[in-house]
Write an enzyme that holds these catalytic residues in place. Structure first.
Site, short mmCIF file in Angstrom:
data_model
loop_
_atom_site.label_atom_id
_atom_site.label_comp_id
_atom_site.label_asym_id
_atom_site.label_seq_id
_atom_site.Cartn_x
_atom_site.Cartn_y
_atom_site.Cartn_z
N VAL A 296 0.83 -1.20 0.00
CA VAL A 296 0.00 0.00 0.00
C VAL A 296 0.87 1.25 0.00
CG1 VAL A 296 -1.65 1.34 1.36
CG2 VAL A 296 -1.97 -1.13 1.09
N GLU A 301 -1.68 4.85 -4.87
CA GLU A 301 -3.05 4.51 -5.25
C GLU A 301 -3.76 5.65 -5.96
OE1 GLU A 301 -1.70 3.97 -2.36
OE2 GLU A 301 -2.10 1.96 -1.62
N ASP A 343 -1.23 17.94 -44.25
CA ASP A 343 -1.75 18.12 -45.60
C ASP A 343 -1.69 19.61 -45.92
OD1 ASP A 343 -2.93 17.53 -48.01
OD2 ASP A 343 -4.96 17.67 -47.23
N ASP A 667 -7.44 16.40 -43.70
CA ASP A 667 -8.89 16.46 -43.80
C ASP A 667 -9.46 15.47 -44.81
OD1 ASP A 667 -7.85 17.66 -46.00
OD2 ASP A 667 -9.11 19.45 -45.95
N ASN A 733 5.29 8.66 -1.31
CA ASN A 733 5.18 7.22 -1.10
C ASN A 733 6.50 6.61 -0.65
OD1 ASN A 733 2.69 7.78 -2.66
ND2 ASN A 733 2.48 5.57 -2.59
N GLU A 736 6.67 6.99 2.93
CA GLU A 736 5.86 5.99 3.64
C GLU A 736 6.57 4.64 3.67
OE1 GLU A 736 2.19 6.07 1.49
OE2 GLU A 736 2.19 8.26 1.52
N ASN A 773 -2.45 8.29 1.19
CA ASN A 773 -2.38 8.14 -0.27
C ASN A 773 -3.64 8.59 -0.98
OD1 ASN A 773 0.13 7.09 0.12
ND2 ASN A 773 -0.31 5.07 -0.74
N THR A 776 -5.25 12.60 1.75
CA THR A 776 -4.36 13.74 1.91
C THR A 776 -3.59 14.04 0.63
OG1 THR A 776 -4.11 13.06 4.21
CG2 THR A 776 -2.60 14.73 3.40
N ASP A 777 -3.09 13.01 -0.06
CA ASP A 777 -2.26 13.23 -1.24
C ASP A 777 -3.04 13.70 -2.46
OD1 ASP A 777 -0.06 12.51 0.13
OD2 ASP A 777 0.33 10.64 -0.93
#
Length: 956
Positions: A296, A301, A343, A667, A733, A736, A773, A776-777
Site C-alpha cells: 500500500v 493509489e 496536408d 482532412d 510514497n 511511507e 495516499n 491527503t495526497d
C-alpha cells in the site's frame, strides 16, 4: 441480373455498365428494386470499427499496470483479513476498491463524452443525395443510395457514391478530399484507358467529393466499401495504433513499482521473520499485514485517478479551443510531438483560391488580402494606387472574369463563402476589392454561355451592356495561351491596339513568369458583338431570349486581350505564425500533399516550412526509393507532392524509425491511414471526411492549424504538471515505504519494540497509509496537475522518445526527500514514546498518531517543493490558488482524522494537544528546508555545467 459490387470501372463501355446495372439513365431505378438492393447489399456506409459494448469499455479502464498492482493489493488485504478471523470489515480492501471504481468511472465518462462529440459532428455533416427513381427526382439520405441509382448532380452537392457520368453540362468536381489536388476536375461521359490515376478519371465521380460547377447525371457503380474512399478506409483495418509516449511511460512506472513492491515486501518480511522469530499463526498474519502495508505504501493509489483527472482537464481545455480529443493520453502526446506531417489543402492553406497578381498592358499590380473575405486592394506595391490607365485595364480584367463565371459569393453573419468553382470565386472577390461589383451587376445581363470544358480550356458568356445602348458583348476567360490565340487586339487604358507578335510574345513570357511562381494563370478577353456602324452581329431573337452555346462558341474569335491574373490557394495567415511557433519549440513541420510540386513548394516557402533552396519530393521519386533510401530522404525533405495514401504511410513510418513522435494532420480520405499510424492523428472537423474523423485521435472543430500548436503548448504544460505530481506522489510514497521499512528495522532504537510488548509492530497502520495516499495526497496532486505554466515551454526542444518521465535525477530527489520524510516521522515517534533515543511519555497510539501527522504535514510541505526540481519553492509561490486550497483542506482533514471519534476508531488515532502539534509542524517543515538546500546545490551545479559547456564550445 446485375454484376457484383465494384466490377465496373472507368474503362468499361458506358452502355455495358448501364445494362449490367439494369438501370435507365432517364428514369433511374424502380423504388422496389432500390429497396431490394439496399436490403441485399447494405447501406452506403463505410465500415468503421465495431462499437465497443459499454461493459467492455468500462472494464477497459482497468487495463493498466498500476491498476493491476492495486487489484493485487486488494487480494492480499482481503486474504489477510480472512486469515485474521474476519473481524469487522476489510477496510483496506474496500477503500482501494472504491478508488479503483471511481477512477474507472472517470476515465469511462471522459472517453464517452468525446465519442458523443464526434457523433454530433457526424450528424451535422450527414450527406443527402438527389436520385432518380421511376423518373422522379427524390432526395434520400446518402446511406440509402444503391448501385444503379442515377445521381442528379448540381453545384454544391456532395457526391454520395462512386458513379459513371452519363450526362454533364460544364460539370466540375473538387476532389481535394480524395486526391489532394486543389483544382476542380472537369467531368464528362466516356470510357478511358486502364491505369489512369484517380485525378485523371474524368468519366467518374467519387464518393466524398463535391460538385463546384455545372450539372450532370451519373449512374452509381460502387457504394460503401466498394468505392475509392472505401478502398482507403480498408487500409485502416491493417494499421495498428502505437501506444502513446505517456502510455509507454506509465506502463514502465507500473512495472517498476510492481517489481519494487515485491522486492521490498520480500526483503522486509524475510527480515522480520528472521529477526522476530515468527512461530505462531498470529505472528504470520502480522508479517503478512506488514507486506500489505508495504504494498500500500509503495503503490501510489491516487496516481491513476489523478492522471485521469489531469488529462480530463486537459481535454476540457482543448475542447474550449475547438479541439476534441478522443483519448485522454493524446493530450500529452501532442506535447511530445517532434514532427507535424500536414496536408496542404484546407489545412495549411485556406482552400480559397485568391488572386494575387494582375498583369495588363500597363504593367503588374498586386492584390492584397487572403481568402474569400473581400478585404484588400489592388495596388502597385506598398499600398501605392494604380495609375489611371492601369486601373482602367484592371477594371475590365477583373469584371470580365466575374462576368464569365457561374459562381456566387455569399455573406452570412459576417462569414464569406462561395457556391461554385473556387477559381471563379477568386475573380468575384478581387472585383469586390476594387469596388466594382454593384456597377457590374447593374450594367450587364447574361443572355448566353459557351461552357468550360477540359478540351476547350475556356469559357465565354454573352452579356448585354446597359450602359452602351444594350449592345451585346462576348467575355472569355481561360488558359492564357488558348485565349491569346483568338485575340487580334489588346487593351491599353481606354484604347484598343493591334496585337502584334512582339506583344504576344511578351504576354506569354509574363504568363510563364507567373507560372514559375506557382500561380495558376487565367487570361481574359472580350469582343463587342457589333459591327463598325454599331449594329449587333447577333440575331435580335437571340438577344431577347437566350444565345445557344454553339452560337456563343462560334463568336470566340477576333477578341481583344485584356490581361492575366495569377491566383493561388494561399497559406493561412495564422498557419505561418503557427509554423514559426512550432519551429521555435523544436517541432519540424512537413507538408505532404497531392498537389503540384511547384505549388506545394511555393506554399511551403511562404509559410517557412521550406527554405529558398529546398525542393519538393514527388510520389514518383518515392516509388523509386527502398525503405533505407526513404529513411535517408525524410531527414532532409520537408515537402512531398503528388503523393498517394501509401506514400503518406511510408513517410510517417520512416520518420518514426528515426525516433520521432509524429503528429499527422489532414482532412481528406487520403490522410486517414497515416492519421491512424501516426503517434497522434489530427482530423479536420469542418472539411474532414467521415473516414478521417474515425481514424484521428483528435478532431479540430475550427480546422485551424494554430490550434495544433496551442495543443502542443498545452500538452507540454500537462507533461510538466505530470512530472510535478509524480515527483510529489513518489517522494511521498517513498517516505511511507522508508518509514515502515526503517521503523521495523530500527524498532529497538526508537522504542517501538518496548511499546509493542515484544510483538511485531508497525510505525504506521495500513489504514493510515491509505488515508495519506487516497485522501491527503489526492488534493495537492490534483492542484499540481493544473499548475500554471511556470516557464516558456515552447522555448525548449521536444522530449526525446527514450527520455523517461522519471529520470535518474528525479529518482535521486525522490529517494532523498523520502528518506528525509521517514527520518522526521520516526524522530517524532521516538520523541513521544518512552525509551529510544529521546525519552517520551505517551503511549503507542498517541506516538503513532503524531508520527502519522508529521508525515502528512511533511507531504504538504513537499507539495511546494515538487513544483520544480531546481527552482525555489518560494518562486511564484502564490500563482496557484488551488494548491493553497488543497493544502488547507489537507490540514483540516488531518485535524478531523486526529480528533473526531468516528475517524479515530476507523484509523487508530488519538487526540493530540498543542505541544504535539507544534513538534509535528516544526519537524515536518524540515522537508521543505532540506529540499531548498538541495536545490541551491543543484542550481550551482547546473550553472557550472553550463559554463563548462560554453567554454568547450568556444574552444571547439
Amino acid at each position: 441480373m446485375t454484376t457484383p459490387q465494384g466490377s465496373t470501372t472507368s474503362t468499361d463501355d458506358l452502355e455495358a455498365v448501364l445494362g449490367a446495372l439494369g438501370t435507365d439513365p432517364g428514369r433511374g431505378l424502380a423504388p422496389d428494386v432500390a429497396a431490394r438492393r439496399l436490403a441485399e447489399e447494405g447501406p452506403n456506409e463505410l465500415r468503421g470499427a465495431p462499437p465497443v459494448p459499454r461493459w467492455r469499455a468500462f472494464l477497459g479502464q482497468f487495463q493498466d499496470p498500476l491498476i493491476y498492482l492495486l487489484l493485487a493489493a486488494v487480494v492480499v488485504a482481503t486474504a489477510a483479513w480472512w486469515l485474521e478471523g474476519r473481524r469487522g470489515l476489510p477496510v483496506d480492501a474496500l477503500v482501494i476498491t472504491v478508488v479503483l471504481l471511481l477512477n474507472a468511472l472517470l476515465g469511462y465518462s471522459q472517453e464517452a463524452r468525446a465519442e458523443r462529440a464526434v457523433a454530433a459532428l457526424q450528424r451535422l455533416t450527414e450527406v443527402r443525395a438527389t436520385v432518380l427513381r421511376d423518373g422522379r427526382a427524390l432526395q434520400v439520405p446518402a446511406r440509402e443510395v444503391v448501385r444503379g441509382d442515377v445521381l442528379i448532380l448540381a453545384e454544391g452537392d456532395s457526391v454520395a457514391a462512386d458513379a459513371r457520368v452519363v450526362e454533364a453540362h460544364a460539370l466540375r468536381v473538387a476532389e481535394a478530399a480524395l486526391t489532394g489536388e486543389s483544382t476542380a476536375v472537369s467531368k464528362a461521359p466516356g470510357s478511358l484507358p486502364a491505369g489512369l490515376p484517380l485525378g485523371d478519371r474524368t468519366d467518374t465521380v467519387f464518393k466524398g467529393t463535391a460538385v463546384t460547377q455545372g450539372t450532370g447525371r451519373a449512374v452509381v457503380v460502387g457504394t460503401a466499401m466498394d468505392t475509392e474512399m472505401g478502398r482507403i478506409a480498408a487500409l485502416l483495418e491493417s494499421t495498428v495504433r502505437e501506444p502513446t509516449p505517456l502510455e509507454r511511460e506509465i506502463t514502465f512506472v507500473g512495472r517498476f513499482l510492481g517489481l519494487a513492491v515485491v522486492v521490498i515486501a520480500a526483503v522486509v518480511m524475510a527480515t522480520v521473520w528472521l529477526v522476530s522469530g515468527v512461530s505462531t499463526a498470529e505472528d504470520a498474519v502480522a508479517v503478512l499485514l506488514l507486506g500489505v502495508s508495504l504494498a500500500v505504501a509503495a503503490v501510489p493509489e491516487g496516481l491513476p485517478a489523478v492522471l485521469s483527472v489531469v488529462l480530463s482537464i486537459g481535454v476540457q481545455q482543448m475542447a474550449r479551443r475547438d479541439a476534441i480529443v478522443k483519448t485522454l493520453s493524446s493530450v500529452e502526446t501532442l506535447g511530445s510531438a517532434s514532427v507535424i506531417c500536414s496536408d496542404k489543402t484546407g489545412t495549411l492553406t485556406s482552400n480559397e483560391m485568391t488572386v494575387q497578381e494582375v498583369l495588363t498592358a500597363s504593367g503588374r499590380a498586386h492584390v492584397s488580402g487572403v481568402g474569400y473575405r473581400p478585404v484588400g486592394q489592388v495596388h502597385l506595391g506598398a499600398g501605392e494606387e494604380l495609375p489611371e490607365e492601369q486601373r482602367a485595364e484592371g477594371v475590365v480584367l477583373l469584371s470580365g472574369g466575374a462576368l464569365s463565371s457561374n459562381s456566387e459569393l455569399r455573406e452570412e453573419n459576417g462569414e464569406w463563402s462561395v457556391l461554385g468553382d473556387p477559381t471563379e470565386a477568386a475573380f468575384l472577390v478581387a472585383e469586390r476589392k476594387m469596388g466594382l461589383t454593384e456597377r457590374r451587376e447593374r450594367r450587364f445581363s447574361r443572355v448566353g454561355e459557351a461552357p468550360f470544358t477540359s478540351e476547350r480550356k475556356r469559357m465565354s458568356t454573352v452579356q448585354i451592356d446597359h450602359e452602351h445602348d444594350d449592345q451585346p458583348v462576348l467575355v472569355t476567360k481561360g488558359a492564357p495561351d488558348v485565349v491569346l490565340e483568338r485575340c487580334t487586339s489588346y487593351r491599353v487604358g481606354m484604347r484598343t491596339l493591334p496585337l502584334d507578335d512582339d506583344v504576344r510574345a511578351r504576354v506569354l513570357q509574363d504568363v510563364e513568369r507567373l507560372s514559375g511562381q506557382a500561380l495558376r494563370t487565367i487570361g481574359v478577353a472580350y469582343r463587342p458583338l457589333v459591327d463598325a456602324a454599331g449594329t449587333p452581329v447577333l440575331d435580335a431573337a437571340y438577344l431577347e431570349g437566350a444565345v445557344p452555346a454553339e452560337v456563343a462558341e462560334g463568336l470566340e474569335d477576333d477578341l481583344t486581350w485584356v490581361g492575366t491574373v495569377g491566383m493561388i490557394d494561399p497559406a493561412r495567415e495564422e498557419a505561418g505564425a503557427a509554423v514559426r511557433e512550432a519551429h521555435r519549440a523544436g517541432v519540424r513541420v512537413v507538408m505532404i500533399t497531392g498537389d503540384h510540386p511547384a505549388t506545394a513548394l511555393r506554399i511551403a516557402q511562404d509559410l517557412g516550412i521550406a527554405g529558398p533552396r529546398s525542393r519538393a519530393v514527388s510520389g514518383v521519386e518515392l516509388d523509386r526509393l527502398d525503405e533505407a533510401g526513404l529513411r535517408e530522404v525524410v531527414t532532409e525533405a520537408d515537402v512531398y507532392a503528388r503523393v498517394a495514401p501509401e506514400h503518406k504511410l511510408r513517410i510517417v513510418d520512416a520518420l518514426q524509425s528515426h525516433g520521432h513522435v509524429v503528429a499527422m494532420t489532414g482532412d481528406g480520405v487520403n490522410d486517414a491511414p497515416a492519421l491512424k499510424s501516426a503517434d497522434i492523428g489530427i482530423a479536420m472537423g469542418i472539411t474532414g471526411t467521415e473516414v478521417t474523423k474515425e481514424a484521428g485521435s483528435m478532431i479540430l472543430r475550427d480546422d485551424d492549424f494554430s490550434t495544433i500548436v496551442a495543443a502542443i503548448r498545452q500538452g507540454r504544460v500537462i507533461f510538466d504538471n505530470i512530472k510535478k505530481f509524480l515527483r510529489y506522489l513518489l517522494s511521498s510514497n517513498m517516505g511511507e515505504v522508508l518509514t515502515v521499512f526503517l521503523g521495523v528495522l530500527l524498532a529497538p532504537v526508537i522504542g517501538l519494540d518496548v511499546a509493542s510488548g515484544g510483538g511485531v509492530v508497525l510505525p504506521l497502520l495500513a489504514t493510515q497509509i491509505l488515508w495519506i495516499n487516497l485522501v491527503t495526497d489526492s488534493g495537492p496532486a490534483l492542484a499540481l496537475g493544473v499548475d500554471p505554466e511556470t516557464d516558456d515551454v515552447m522555448a525548449r526542444p521536444p522530449r526525446r522518445p527514450g527520455e523517461r518521465v522519471i529520470d535518474g535525477r528525479m529518482w535521486v530527489g525522490v529517494l532523498a526527500v523520502g528518506a528525509m520524510m521517514a527520518a522526521v516521522t520516526l524522530l517524532t515517534i521516538d520523541v513521544f514514546l518512552p525509551g529510544g533515543l529521546v525519552a517520551g511519555e505517551d503511549d503507542l497510539t498517541v506516538a503513532r498518531t503524531a508520527g502519522f501527522t508529521t508525515l502528512v504535514l511533511a507531504q504538504l510541505f513537499n507539495v511546494l517543493n515538487s513544483r520544480s526540481q531546481t527552482s525555489s519553492a518560494f518562486r511564484r509561490i502564490f500563482t496557484n490558488r488551488w494548491l493553497w486550497a488543497s493544502i488547507a483542506l489537507g490540514v483540516l482533514l488531518q485535524v478531523a482524522v486526529v480528533h473526531l471519534p468516528l475517524l479515530q476508531r476507523a484509523f487508530g488515532t488519538a487526540a493530540l494537544d498543542l505541544r504535539h502539534w507544534t513538534v509535528c509542524v516544526v519537524l515536518a517543515s524540515g522537508v521543505l528546508w532540506f529540499d531548498e538546500l538541495v536545490k541551491v546545490v543543484e542550481r550551482r551545479l547546473d550553472r557550472r555545467r553550463a559554463r563548462a559547456g560554453a567554454e568547450a564550445g568556444g574552444r571547439g
